[in-house]
Design a protein around this motif. Structure first.
Motif, PDB file in Angstrom:
ATOM      1  N   LEU A 100       2.937 -19.112  -0.040  1.00  0.00           N
ATOM      2  CA  LEU A 100       2.478 -18.083   0.889  1.00  0.00           C
ATOM      3  C   LEU A 100       1.769 -16.950   0.133  1.00  0.00           C
ATOM      4  O   LEU A 100       0.724 -16.463   0.567  1.00  0.00           O
ATOM      5  N   ARG A 101       2.343 -16.556  -0.981  1.00  0.00           N
ATOM      6  CA  ARG A 101       1.747 -15.478  -1.786  1.00  0.00           C
ATOM      7  C   ARG A 101       0.337 -15.847  -2.232  1.00  0.00           C
ATOM      8  O   ARG A 101      -0.590 -15.030  -2.148  1.00  0.00           O
ATOM      9  N   ALA A 102       0.166 -17.071  -2.694  1.00  0.00           N
ATOM     10  CA  ALA A 102      -1.157 -17.507  -3.152  1.00  0.00           C
ATOM     11  C   ALA A 102      -2.170 -17.457  -2.013  1.00  0.00           C
ATOM     12  O   ALA A 102      -3.325 -17.048  -2.210  1.00  0.00           O
ATOM     13  N   GLY A 103      -1.759 -17.851  -0.828  1.00  0.00           N
ATOM     14  CA  GLY A 103      -2.660 -17.789   0.321  1.00  0.00           C
ATOM     15  C   GLY A 103      -3.043 -16.370   0.672  1.00  0.00           C
ATOM     16  O   GLY A 103      -4.205 -16.084   0.999  1.00  0.00           O
ATOM     17  N   ILE A 104      -2.072 -15.454   0.609  1.00  0.00           N
ATOM     18  CA  ILE A 104      -2.338 -14.049   0.917  1.00  0.00           C
ATOM     19  C   ILE A 104      -3.297 -13.457  -0.110  1.00  0.00           C
ATOM     20  O   ILE A 104      -4.245 -12.743   0.239  1.00  0.00           O
ATOM     21  N   VAL A 105      -3.073 -13.760  -1.382  1.00  0.00           N
ATOM     22  CA  VAL A 105      -3.961 -13.258  -2.441  1.00  0.00           C
ATOM     23  C   VAL A 105      -5.373 -13.794  -2.235  1.00  0.00           C
ATOM     24  O   VAL A 105      -6.360 -13.050  -2.347  1.00  0.00           O
ATOM     25  N   GLU A 106      -5.488 -15.079  -1.912  1.00  0.00           N
ATOM     26  CA  GLU A 106      -6.816 -15.661  -1.701  1.00  0.00           C
ATOM     27  C   GLU A 106      -7.504 -15.025  -0.501  1.00  0.00           C
ATOM     28  O   GLU A 106      -8.710 -14.769  -0.524  1.00  0.00           O
ATOM     29  N   ALA A 107      -6.727 -14.746   0.555  1.00  0.00           N
ATOM     30  CA  ALA A 107      -7.305 -14.179   1.776  1.00  0.00           C
ATOM     31  C   ALA A 107      -7.697 -12.713   1.621  1.00  0.00           C
ATOM     32  O   ALA A 107      -8.717 -12.280   2.155  1.00  0.00           O
ATOM     33  N   ASP A 146      -2.938   1.292   9.040  1.00  0.00           N
ATOM     34  CA  ASP A 146      -3.619   1.564  10.309  1.00  0.00           C
ATOM     35  C   ASP A 146      -4.968   0.857  10.393  1.00  0.00           C
ATOM     36  O   ASP A 146      -5.474   0.598  11.490  1.00  0.00           O
ATOM     37  N   ASP A 147      -5.572   0.532   9.262  1.00  0.00           N
ATOM     38  CA  ASP A 147      -6.851  -0.169   9.230  1.00  0.00           C
ATOM     39  C   ASP A 147      -6.596  -1.675   9.333  1.00  0.00           C
ATOM     40  O   ASP A 147      -6.786  -2.427   8.372  1.00  0.00           O
ATOM     41  N   GLU A 148      -6.174  -2.097  10.504  1.00  0.00           N
ATOM     42  CA  GLU A 148      -5.800  -3.503  10.689  1.00  0.00           C
ATOM     43  C   GLU A 148      -6.970  -4.458  10.473  1.00  0.00           C
ATOM     44  O   GLU A 148      -6.775  -5.608  10.062  1.00  0.00           O
ATOM     45  N   ASP A 149      -8.192  -4.003  10.745  1.00  0.00           N
ATOM     46  CA  ASP A 149      -9.358  -4.877  10.544  1.00  0.00           C
ATOM     47  C   ASP A 149      -9.509  -5.300   9.086  1.00  0.00           C
ATOM     48  O   ASP A 149     -10.134  -6.319   8.792  1.00  0.00           O
ATOM     49  N   ALA A 150      -8.912  -4.527   8.173  1.00  0.00           N
ATOM     50  CA  ALA A 150      -9.054  -4.823   6.744  1.00  0.00           C
ATOM     51  C   ALA A 150      -8.134  -5.949   6.283  1.00  0.00           C
ATOM     52  O   ALA A 150      -8.328  -6.477   5.187  1.00  0.00           O
ATOM     53  N   TYR A 151      -7.134  -6.293   7.108  1.00  0.00           N
ATOM     54  CA  TYR A 151      -6.207  -7.330   6.639  1.00  0.00           C
ATOM     55  C   TYR A 151      -5.727  -8.293   7.724  1.00  0.00           C
ATOM     56  O   TYR A 151      -5.455  -9.458   7.432  1.00  0.00           O
ATOM     57  N   VAL A 152      -5.629  -7.858   8.974  1.00  0.00           N
ATOM     58  CA  VAL A 152      -5.065  -8.742  10.007  1.00  0.00           C
ATOM     59  C   VAL A 152      -5.913  -9.992  10.240  1.00  0.00           C
ATOM     60  O   VAL A 152      -5.374 -11.110  10.246  1.00  0.00           O
ATOM     61  N   PRO A 153      -7.244  -9.890  10.452  1.00  0.00           N
ATOM     62  CA  PRO A 153      -8.009 -11.135  10.683  1.00  0.00           C
ATOM     63  C   PRO A 153      -7.879 -12.147   9.556  1.00  0.00           C
ATOM     64  O   PRO A 153      -7.766 -13.358   9.805  1.00  0.00           O
ATOM     65  N   LEU A 165      -5.351 -12.543   7.553  1.00  0.00           N
ATOM     66  CA  LEU A 165      -4.012 -13.136   7.597  1.00  0.00           C
ATOM     67  C   LEU A 165      -3.868 -14.066   8.798  1.00  0.00           C
ATOM     68  O   LEU A 165      -3.193 -15.096   8.713  1.00  0.00           O
ATOM     69  N   GLU A 166      -4.519 -13.724   9.898  1.00  0.00           N
ATOM     70  CA  GLU A 166      -4.494 -14.618  11.063  1.00  0.00           C
ATOM     71  C   GLU A 166      -5.159 -15.947  10.730  1.00  0.00           C
ATOM     72  O   GLU A 166      -4.724 -17.002  11.221  1.00  0.00           O
TER      73      GLU A 166
END
Length: 197
Positions: free
Chosen positions: A48-55, A90-97, A99-100
């Motif tokens: 999971l960590r590797a995927g988050i780092v890549e994303a 608060d800047d969800e656009d910077a990380y939520v998409p 991660l989705e």
């Protein structure tokens, strides 16, 4: 930079009137399952960590395996808990998409509580807690994890209370009924780290 006072002070403020932390429908009440420790949990975290780092790349300032699955020998819900630090929750656009795109779904938004967000993954089962820099809650998570890794008595005490609560409780009651033991363990961990006056 976090102070000792910030780390040892819990914020139990409820949501502001009329606001809910849930994104989408509230979580379904379900029975808790506590399972024996699984040596594969750290490996699942690393995937999971590797995927988050890549994303996210450099937007992921820190990623930690926390919660019971991060403590060898501790019984747990078979759900990987991860703390992710980003520059601005608060800047969800910077990380939520991003991660989705990995399969996470934003389920909790709590700007009033330390800027916390939580995304969940069904497969593998994971809770991804997102915090701003210098979050006292994220610091407490690491301290709690490290204490349980080192202290067998508290590790066994925590496992026992989790199994007891899970045997006769639902998810809606699980965290509240563990609270007393968690705060007792935190007090010992805080004292050992020299954080208490």
């Amino acid at each position: 930079m976090l102070t000792a006072a910030q780390i040892v002070s819990f914020d139990d403020t409820p949501p502001p009137p009329g606001l809910s932390p849930w994104v989408g429908p509230a979580e379904q009440v379900r029975q808790i399952e506590i399972v024996d420790p699984d040596a594969a949990w750290p490996e699942v975290f690393e995937v999971l960590r590797a995927g988050i780092v890549e994303a996210l790349g450099e937007r992921a300032l820190r990623i930690d395996h926390v919660g019971s699955t991060s403590v060898p020998g501790l019984a747990a819900k078979p759900v990987i808990d991860i703390d992710l630090t980003v520059a601005d929750t608060d800047d969800e656009d910077a990380y939520v998409p991003a991660l989705e795109a990995l399969g996470f779904v934003l389920r909790v938004r709590e700007p009033w509580w330390l800027g916390h967000r939580c995304l969940v993954s069904a497969e593998p089962a994971a809770n991804l807690h997102v915090w701003p820099p210098d979050s006292p809650e994220a610091a407490r998570h690491r301290l709690f994890r490290d204490w349980l890794r080192a202290d067998e008595a508290d590790r066994q005490r925590y496992a026992a209370v989790k199994r007891e609560v899970a045997a006769d409780g639902l998810m809606s009651e699980y965290n509240a009924r563990k609270e007393g033991v968690i705060r007792e363990i935190y007090a010992r961990a805080f004292a050992a780290a020299g954080l208490l006056p």
